[in-house]
Design a protein around this motif. Sequence first.
Motif, mmCIF file in Angstrom:
data_model
loop_
_atom_site.group_PDB
_atom_site.id
_atom_site.type_symbol
_atom_site.label_atom_id
_atom_site.label_comp_id
_atom_site.label_asym_id
_atom_site.label_seq_id
_atom_site.Cartn_x
_atom_site.Cartn_y
_atom_site.Cartn_z
ATOM 1 N N ASP A 116 22.703 -2.898 2.436
ATOM 2 C CA ASP A 116 23.315 -1.827 1.816
ATOM 3 C C ASP A 116 22.990 -1.485 1.170
ATOM 4 O OD1 ASP A 116 24.087 -1.086 4.277
ATOM 5 O OD2 ASP A 116 25.689 -3.089 4.441
ATOM 6 N N LEU A 117 21.913 -2.315 0.063
ATOM 7 C CA LEU A 117 21.720 -1.948 -1.193
ATOM 8 C C LEU A 117 20.764 -1.061 -1.672
ATOM 9 C CD1 LEU A 117 22.818 -2.496 -3.392
ATOM 10 C CD2 LEU A 117 22.178 -4.879 -4.078
ATOM 11 N N HIS A 118 20.096 -0.417 -2.403
ATOM 12 C CA HIS A 118 19.605 0.603 -2.498
ATOM 13 C C HIS A 118 18.492 -0.039 -4.477
ATOM 14 C CE1 HIS A 118 19.268 2.115 1.180
ATOM 15 N NE2 HIS A 118 17.899 3.343 0.701
ATOM 16 N N LEU A 119 17.763 0.777 -4.694
ATOM 17 C CA LEU A 119 17.562 0.597 -5.834
ATOM 18 C C LEU A 119 17.087 2.314 -6.686
ATOM 19 C CD1 LEU A 119 15.072 -2.753 -6.635
ATOM 20 C CD2 LEU A 119 17.366 -2.332 -7.187
ATOM 21 N N ARG A 120 17.366 3.069 -7.791
ATOM 22 C CA ARG A 120 16.548 3.727 -8.260
ATOM 23 C C ARG A 120 16.293 3.749 -9.264
ATOM 24 N NH1 ARG A 120 21.643 8.040 -8.994
ATOM 25 N NH2 ARG A 120 23.096 6.189 -8.946
ATOM 26 N N ASN A 121 15.536 5.226 -10.053
ATOM 27 C CA ASN A 121 14.254 4.599 -10.607
ATOM 28 C C ASN A 121 13.543 4.184 -11.085
ATOM 29 O OD1 ASN A 121 16.780 6.647 -12.585
ATOM 30 N ND2 ASN A 121 17.322 4.487 -13.496
ATOM 31 N N ILE A 122 12.477 4.125 -9.600
ATOM 32 C CA ILE A 122 11.336 3.041 -9.430
ATOM 33 C C ILE A 122 10.148 3.563 -10.158
ATOM 34 C CG2 ILE A 122 10.219 1.935 -7.970
ATOM 35 C CD1 ILE A 122 12.578 1.178 -5.930
ATOM 36 N N ASP A 123 9.605 2.972 -10.539
ATOM 37 C CA ASP A 123 8.177 3.290 -11.415
ATOM 38 C C ASP A 123 7.176 2.451 -10.908
ATOM 39 O OD1 ASP A 123 6.282 4.367 -12.904
ATOM 40 O OD2 ASP A 123 6.970 5.185 -14.620
ATOM 41 N N LEU A 124 6.423 3.653 -9.870
ATOM 42 C CA LEU A 124 5.469 2.486 -9.495
ATOM 43 C C LEU A 124 4.147 2.069 -10.560
ATOM 44 C CD1 LEU A 124 4.501 5.158 -5.918
ATOM 45 C CD2 LEU A 124 6.556 2.862 -6.538
ATOM 46 N N THR A 125 3.884 2.470 -11.339
ATOM 47 C CA THR A 125 3.001 2.326 -12.280
ATOM 48 C C THR A 125 3.828 1.401 -13.471
ATOM 49 O OG1 THR A 125 3.703 4.065 -13.702
ATOM 50 C CG2 THR A 125 2.074 4.468 -12.347
ATOM 51 N N ILE A 129 1.554 -0.780 0.161
ATOM 52 C CA ILE A 129 0.093 0.025 0.187
ATOM 53 C C ILE A 129 0.808 0.871 -0.120
ATOM 54 C CG2 ILE A 129 -1.475 1.492 1.307
ATOM 55 C CD1 ILE A 129 -2.329 -1.051 2.331
ATOM 56 N N ALA A 130 0.697 1.989 -1.069
ATOM 57 C CA ALA A 130 1.395 3.486 -1.568
ATOM 58 C C ALA A 130 0.163 4.468 -0.658
ATOM 59 C CB ALA A 130 1.477 3.357 -2.654
ATOM 60 N N ASP A 131 0.891 5.741 -0.017
ATOM 61 C CA ASP A 131 0.277 6.715 0.291
ATOM 62 C C ASP A 131 -0.065 7.200 -0.637
ATOM 63 O OD1 ASP A 131 -0.719 9.448 2.307
ATOM 64 O OD2 ASP A 131 0.878 9.566 1.262
ATOM 65 N N LEU A 132 -1.286 8.393 -1.363
ATOM 66 C CA LEU A 132 -1.479 8.932 -2.182
ATOM 67 C C LEU A 132 -0.920 9.584 -2.554
ATOM 68 C CD1 LEU A 132 -5.563 9.533 -0.517
ATOM 69 C CD2 LEU A 132 -4.299 7.568 -2.802
ATOM 70 N N ARG A 133 0.451 10.257 -1.548
ATOM 71 C CA ARG A 133 1.249 11.075 -2.163
ATOM 72 C C ARG A 133 2.516 10.462 -3.564
ATOM 73 N NH1 ARG A 133 5.205 14.755 1.211
ATOM 74 N NH2 ARG A 133 5.860 15.773 -0.501
ATOM 75 N N LEU A 134 2.448 9.309 -3.156
ATOM 76 C CA LEU A 134 3.206 8.261 -4.367
ATOM 77 C C LEU A 134 2.892 8.516 -5.431
ATOM 78 C CD1 LEU A 134 4.684 6.361 -1.961
ATOM 79 C CD2 LEU A 134 5.730 7.644 -3.433
ATOM 80 N N LYS A 135 1.034 9.151 -5.745
ATOM 81 C CA LYS A 135 0.417 8.194 -6.226
ATOM 82 C C LYS A 135 1.221 8.419 -8.261
ATOM 83 C CE LYS A 135 -4.389 7.030 -8.459
ATOM 84 N NZ LYS A 135 -5.545 6.283 -7.931
ATOM 85 N N ASN A 136 1.354 7.563 -8.264
ATOM 86 C CA ASN A 136 1.599 7.264 -9.974
ATOM 87 C C ASN A 136 2.932 7.393 -10.053
ATOM 88 O OD1 ASN A 136 -0.608 6.219 -11.565
ATOM 89 N ND2 ASN A 136 -1.459 7.756 -11.555
ATOM 90 N N ALA A 137 3.837 7.659 -8.857
ATOM 91 C CA ALA A 137 5.573 8.341 -9.331
ATOM 92 C C ALA A 137 6.228 7.622 -10.322
ATOM 93 C CB ALA A 137 5.635 9.259 -7.333
ATOM 94 N N ASN A 138 7.338 8.166 -10.562
ATOM 95 C CA ASN A 138 8.357 7.173 -10.787
ATOM 96 C C ASN A 138 9.599 8.263 -10.522
ATOM 97 O OD1 ASN A 138 8.458 10.386 -11.724
ATOM 98 N ND2 ASN A 138 8.783 8.662 -13.966
ATOM 99 N N GLY A 139 10.644 7.865 -10.845
ATOM 100 C CA GLY A 139 12.310 8.211 -10.671
ATOM 101 C C GLY A 139 12.172 7.901 -9.232
ATOM 102 N N LEU A 140 11.902 7.314 -8.417
ATOM 103 C CA LEU A 140 12.049 6.958 -7.061
ATOM 104 C C LEU A 140 12.946 5.909 -6.692
ATOM 105 C CD1 LEU A 140 8.229 6.294 -5.232
ATOM 106 C CD2 LEU A 140 9.480 8.446 -5.694
ATOM 107 N N ILE A 141 13.762 6.541 -5.567
ATOM 108 C CA ILE A 141 14.802 5.496 -4.710
ATOM 109 C C ILE A 141 14.240 4.850 -3.094
ATOM 110 C CG2 ILE A 141 17.128 5.625 -3.854
ATOM 111 C CD1 ILE A 141 17.404 7.788 -5.665
ATOM 112 N N SER A 142 14.418 2.966 -3.157
ATOM 113 C CA SER A 142 14.429 2.608 -1.986
ATOM 114 C C SER A 142 15.224 1.820 -2.217
ATOM 115 C CB SER A 142 12.511 1.675 -1.981
ATOM 116 O OG SER A 142 11.527 1.984 -1.018
ATOM 117 N N GLY A 143 14.132 0.944 -1.181
ATOM 118 C CA GLY A 143 14.933 0.148 -0.439
ATOM 119 C C GLY A 143 14.937 -1.473 -1.484
ATOM 120 N N ALA A 144 16.459 -1.972 -1.213
ATOM 121 C CA ALA A 144 15.925 -3.216 -2.634
ATOM 122 C C ALA A 144 16.187 -4.648 -1.671
ATOM 123 C CB ALA A 144 17.856 -3.916 -2.847
ATOM 124 N N ASN A 145 15.559 -4.446 -0.610
ATOM 125 C CA ASN A 145 15.116 -5.658 0.486
ATOM 126 C C ASN A 145 16.781 -6.249 0.139
ATOM 127 O OD1 ASN A 145 13.225 -5.494 0.287
ATOM 128 N ND2 ASN A 145 12.559 -6.046 -1.384
#
Length: 564
Positions: A358-367, A339-355
């Motif tokens: 010490d590793l993250h992912l960039r260019n995440i496009d939620l859509t 579940i993503a907060d509404l502020r993230l609606k259809n957002a892209n270019g996001l950085i988040s953890g890589a599971n």
Amino acid sequence: MRISRSFIPTLKEIPADATIPSHRLMLRAGLMRQLTGGVYAYLPMMVRALHKAERIIREEMNAIGGQEFLLPALNPESLWVQTGRRNIPNFILSVKERDLVLAPTHEEVIGWLGAMHIQSYKDLPQIWYQIQTKFRNEPRPRSGVLRGRQFTMKDSYTLDRTWEDLDTGYDLHAEAYRKIFSRCGLKFFVVGASSGAMGGTGSQEFMVESEHGEDTVAKCPACDYAANLEIATSGLSAVGRATDHGAPEKIDTPNVKTIDELAAFLNVPHERLAKSRIYLHDSKPVLILTVGNDQVNETKLGAALGGGEYRAASPEDLRATTGADAGSIGPIGFKGRIIADLRLKNANGLISGANVNDLHLRNIDLTRDVPKLEYADVRSVENGEPCPSCGQALRVTNAIELGHIFKLGTKYSEALNIRYLDESGQSQLVIMGSYGIGLERILACAIEQGHDENGIVWPAALAPFDVHVVAVNMNNSDIVLHAHQTYRQLQQAGLTVLLDDRSSVSPGFKFKDADLLGMPVQVIVGEKGLKNGQLELKVRKRGERSMVPVDGVVAGVQDLLKSL
RNA sequence: CGGGAUGUAGCUCAGCCCGGUUAGAGCGCUUGCCUUGGGCGCAAGAGGCCGGAGGUUCGAAUCCUCUCAUCCCGACCA
């Protein structure tokens, strides 16, 4: 009432266990004593103030057509099993010897009566209310009378045919509540609130702003927007879409854990960082995505999850479900509900953890990258964010909940089979509302709003007595004579009067007690004034003093009371 | 339910680390005197199973274990 014959155990020292002003003063001014955690014995001063609040409440409830009941606090346990509320955590106190429980509220008993006797549309609408003692299994009573295990509540219930009729009863209550709290001399405001699992279409809370309150609300200083943080929204914009740089790619983020560290390390704004939290919902992991340092509001989250039990995952849970520790968790590859907060609606270019730690992912496009993503409002509004209706900066403050009004709908009608026959002979569910006011909270709020370093400053409407007459020296027969005469005259004028006629108590002691007890007007009968045939009047609130001739005391007091 | 703190006279607290006369103070209470415009003064008193239970010790308010209660922070709060 004469103090020499009264039980008003005032305290010179501040009781060690009390931390907030209303609690301290209720103990110091001899209003109450604690019997055990969250349970208080109310002494005569307290009872007089409670009665004054009750009278105001009765007048306003009767004015909207309310009929007063007195329902049993002892309820059969089975009634609560029927509505599914028996086992709500930290809610009901029960009796050991029998299958009885102590009622924490009265929808069930109202429902039982309604189911038995509401038969026709001609029996509706009804407004039923009572002022009665409630019991709740509070895990942690605190702040004196603000959160107790036993307390007095005015609870009322509307029974209606239609949702429109419910709105009518609800609006009548809202208006009655405004009048009640205004008459009590309280500065309050109304907020939209969460109806939670009570169901229904809406609820509002009547709040008094206080740093000691346990609720948090967002208030707009410019327009009338105000909401409990459990449902508050703001005009903060969604983060939206950025330039697309292709598929997600890994970035090494050694020892970067917090959002602030990550923003600094990568030199990117917080808006491009999506923070993940894991909750266990009915034992299944759910990932919640929010922007930057936005806080998850757990009441909102509960609504988004749609019922069931949930809790934040422990560090062990995190590792087991994602393979990583807090700080490196993200939505890509997460198996489970997201579940993503509404502020993230259809957002892209996001950085988040890589599971992976010490590793993250960039260019995440939620859509593009997160299938079956749900969106919901799950974030807490922060102080200073724009008002959702006018854009001014919201103020987030603490508040004490004085009253709460609910549109219940048919939840209890269904559980308890409360039905009536309409004009066409069809059986219909009764539509209910429920409305509560905490009596002790009214007094506590009055004291929180009305006190100084010397004691309570009662609003006239709630003061145990209208006037406090201080006989400075009971060894002076002239003073004794005029004190008693003043006492009688004020009473004959219809005022309630407390007379300090204690002998062998020094003047200073009496003045201190008078200020501590906090009646709106004091009449001081002493040698100083009597020399000139005068009595002294003191307004407790501002300390203003004035002299009146002996025979002008009633008029003088009445004028002062009117001016308050 | 997690974390922290505190239980000694009616109230507010000292004493406890570092065990050792008969357990203390201030306020309150009782009695007498005194005083009478901001919690007055002097004197004499009453008031305690040191939260409870177990243990260590020649000896426990003090050390150990358990327990109960209260308060604060958090969680929860229909």
